[in-house]
Design an enzyme around this catalytic site. Structure first.
Site, PDB file in Angstrom:
ATOM      1  N   LYS A 103       0.830  -1.209   0.000  1.00 48.93           N
ATOM      2  CA  LYS A 103       0.000   0.000   0.000  1.00 48.93           C
ATOM      3  C   LYS A 103       0.860   1.253   0.000  1.00 48.93           C
ATOM      4  O   LYS A 103       1.732   1.420   0.848  1.00 48.93           O
ATOM      5  CB  LYS A 103      -0.905  -0.012   1.230  1.00 48.93           C
ATOM      6  CG  LYS A 103      -1.685   1.269   1.479  1.00 48.93           C
ATOM      7  CD  LYS A 103      -2.426   1.199   2.817  1.00 48.93           C
ATOM      8  CE  LYS A 103      -3.009   2.537   3.222  1.00 48.93           C
ATOM      9  NZ  LYS A 103      -3.638   2.480   4.565  1.00 48.93           N
ATOM     10  N   LYS A 136     -10.364  12.407   8.780  1.00 49.40           N
ATOM     11  CA  LYS A 136      -9.793  12.006  10.061  1.00 49.40           C
ATOM     12  C   LYS A 136      -9.779  13.190  11.031  1.00 49.40           C
ATOM     13  O   LYS A 136      -9.774  14.351  10.604  1.00 49.40           O
ATOM     14  CB  LYS A 136      -8.348  11.527   9.874  1.00 49.40           C
ATOM     15  CG  LYS A 136      -8.163  10.242   9.105  1.00 49.40           C
ATOM     16  CD  LYS A 136      -6.673   9.932   8.971  1.00 49.40           C
ATOM     17  CE  LYS A 136      -6.435   8.659   8.179  1.00 49.40           C
ATOM     18  NZ  LYS A 136      -6.861   7.459   8.929  1.00 49.40           N
ATOM     19  N   ARG A 145      -7.422  -0.543   1.222  1.00 47.05           N
ATOM     20  CA  ARG A 145      -7.852  -1.806   0.606  1.00 47.05           C
ATOM     21  C   ARG A 145      -8.306  -1.606  -0.838  1.00 47.05           C
ATOM     22  O   ARG A 145      -8.282  -2.554  -1.631  1.00 47.05           O
ATOM     23  CB  ARG A 145      -8.946  -2.449   1.458  1.00 47.05           C
ATOM     24  CG  ARG A 145     -10.241  -1.694   1.548  1.00 47.05           C
ATOM     25  CD  ARG A 145     -11.063  -2.052   2.779  1.00 47.05           C
ATOM     26  NE  ARG A 145     -10.416  -1.560   4.002  1.00 47.05           N
ATOM     27  CZ  ARG A 145     -10.876  -1.796   5.230  1.00 47.05           C
ATOM     28  NH1 ARG A 145     -11.983  -2.519   5.398  1.00 47.05           N
ATOM     29  NH2 ARG A 145     -10.245  -1.310   6.278  1.00 47.05           N
TER      30      ARG A 145
END
Length: 500
Positions: A265, A277, A351
């Site tokens: 990643k 966030k 992901r």
């Protein structure tokens, strides 16, 4: 002509050399000590006569040295030994000594010697490779992007004294040096600020580094990614003015019988996107490309070590930013290969880029596929800051986890429960990027990625959300900030596969 980029700072400056005798003009001698039943024990160096060895022991005892693990004791030199001072490094119980104890002790010694010009050590008598790795990685000192150099400077030079077989010592020394340099490369990449390391610049740095050692390099820009259908990488990267990239590296040695695909990643900065966030601690998200740095360092180490294994590394690079073009919760994207995914949270972006890369890597039909990412906060909740979570095919998963523990990079095999796999299914797409539950987040991410692994491929997914970036104090050979975990694990995994 392509733009030129380079890392703004690096952290490994210590020179390493091998010798059969004590060099002239050294500042210090580092010797191993043990904690025996009757007190301090000093390992004979083979460099001095018995009287000098006893004199060293006497002085260490006089200042309270015990030989326990983690102990570093400095004493003045004695007549007959041409150094300024001597350092005793505790290894604990001699009967339970292992490589990582030695590695940690060497790291402790190196850090205590910051600012010293030249030291020699006999620690390598108990394991030359771990001693080399420990000294080099313990001396690693990333000072950042500064107008003036921060002092004290790291330990400048270490000479490892080896009285054994010259050829064997040279081989072990070289392996340790290459692995230490590879871990340091990973640390340098992770430590680099996102102002300097973003998809375009990162891809160029990878290319330049890889080409120097003869790796094959392919880079896809945003236009090629769109043409070839890399929907996950494009979705994550579309909110940023710094467009995404996909880098492919290849190491194909002659007579290699097996193959492995590496995927890491590479989110060069993660704001969370529209699912923003909290501001506190967001600066740590420069480390969200730790998986990609691991795989770049791993394939480079494999090539330098001549590992007889066909290795490809597929590295998706993107910056996850909110913006007018950013992807949104509720979107449905189509990944490379055709699988569709419902987006419920744009902060579960890692992901998405990994899925595209895994699908592409699977097209090469490797025997094994190994992917790594700073993927979930759930990994830290479940296993803490220092232990990686490993999921995937049972046998390969267990092998990777065991290898991590063996080399001193703790890892633990985790299951992929069927009920969590059911929760990854979506009512409006093939799958969804998060479940509706706070439970089992690490395994849910593992299940998501499993959908993109080609049939018949042995697979392991390693979540390093905690271990990749040390926000606490230094310990052993691990500094603050980037740790370089799990480069050493993966290099050993590749070496083991090549030898099967």
């Amino acid at each position: 002509m392509s733009a030129q980029f380079s890392l703004p700072a690096t952290g490994l400056a210590t020179q390493l050399e091998l010798s059969k005798k004590l060099p002239e003009d050294i500042d210090a001698l580092v010797v191993p000590t043990f904690k025996g039943e009757d007190g301090l024990e000093l390992a004979a160096s083979g460099l001095f006569d018995e009287n000098l060895e006893i004199a060293i022991w006497d002085l260490l005892v006089a200042v309270g040295a015990t030989g326990k693990q983690g102990e570093v004791v400095r004493i003045p030199s004695i007549e007959g030994i041409e150094v300024d001072f001597i350092v005793g490094v505790g290894l604990g119980d001699n009967d339970s000594l292992d490589d990582d104890t030695l590695r940690r002790a060497a790291g402790d010694a190196a850090r205590s010697l910051a600012g010293v010009q030249h030291v020699a050590t006999t620690l390598g008598a108990f394991g030359l490779q771990p001693a080399v790795e420990g000294f080099a990685l313990g001396a690693y000192n990333y000072t950042g992007v500064r107008s003036k150099q921060k002092k004290p400077l790291p330990l400048e030079k270490v000479t490892f004294i080896s009285l054994g077989d010259k050829k064997a010592a040279k081989e072990e020394f070289t392996v340790g040096q290459i692995i230490a340099e590879s871990v340091a490369l990973c640390r340098d990449l992770v430590n680099a600020p996102s102002s300097h390391l973003y998809p375009e610049s990162y891809a160029a740095i990878i290319r330049d580094t890889a080409e120097k050692i003869g790796l094959g390099v392919e880079i896809l820009d945003e236009k090629k990614l769109e043409k070839q259908g890399f929907g996950g990488i494009l979705a994550v990267g579309t909110g940023s003015s710094r467009k995404p990239r996909l880098v492919r590296l290849t190491w194909a040695p002659k007579k290699a019988k097996k193959s492995i695909a590496l995927v890491g990643k590479g989110i060069t900065f993660d704001t969370g996107g529209i699912s923003l966030k909290p501001g506190a601690g967001m600066d740590d998200m420069i480390s969200d490309m730790g998986g990609s740095a691991t795989m770049v360092a791993t394939i480079i180490a494999a090539a330098r070590l001549g590992v007889k294994l066909n290795v490809t590394a597929t590295i998706p690079l993107a910056e996850n930013m909110p913006g007018g073009n950013a992807f949104r919760p509720g979107d449905v994207i189509t990944h490379y290969g055709g699988i569709t995914s419902e987006i419920l949270n744009t902060d579960a972006e890692g992901r998405l880029v990994l899925a595209d890369a895994i699908a592409r890597a699977s097209e090469d039909k490797p025997d094994y596929l190994l992917n790594v990412a700073t993927l979930t906060g759930a990994q830290i909740v479940a296993l803490g800051d220092r232990t990686s979570g490993v999921m995937g095919s049972d046998e390969f998963r267990d092998s990777v986890a065991l290898t991590g523990r063996t080399v001193g990079e703790p890892a633990w095999a985790m299951p992929l429960p069927e009920e969590i796999g059911e929760d990854v299914k979506s009512p409006v797409a093939d799958i969804r990027n998060v479940t509706g539950s706070r439970s089992g987040g690490m395994m849910a991410a593992g299940w998501y990625l499993s959908h993109f692994v080609g049939e018949g491929i042995e697979w392991a997914h390693v979540d390093i959300a905690g271990p990749a970036y040390n926000k606490a104090g230094v310990y052993g050979y691990i500094p603050k900030r980037a740790t370089g975990v799990p480069v050493r694990t993966f290099v050993q995994v590749l070496s083991n596969l090549a030898e099967q």
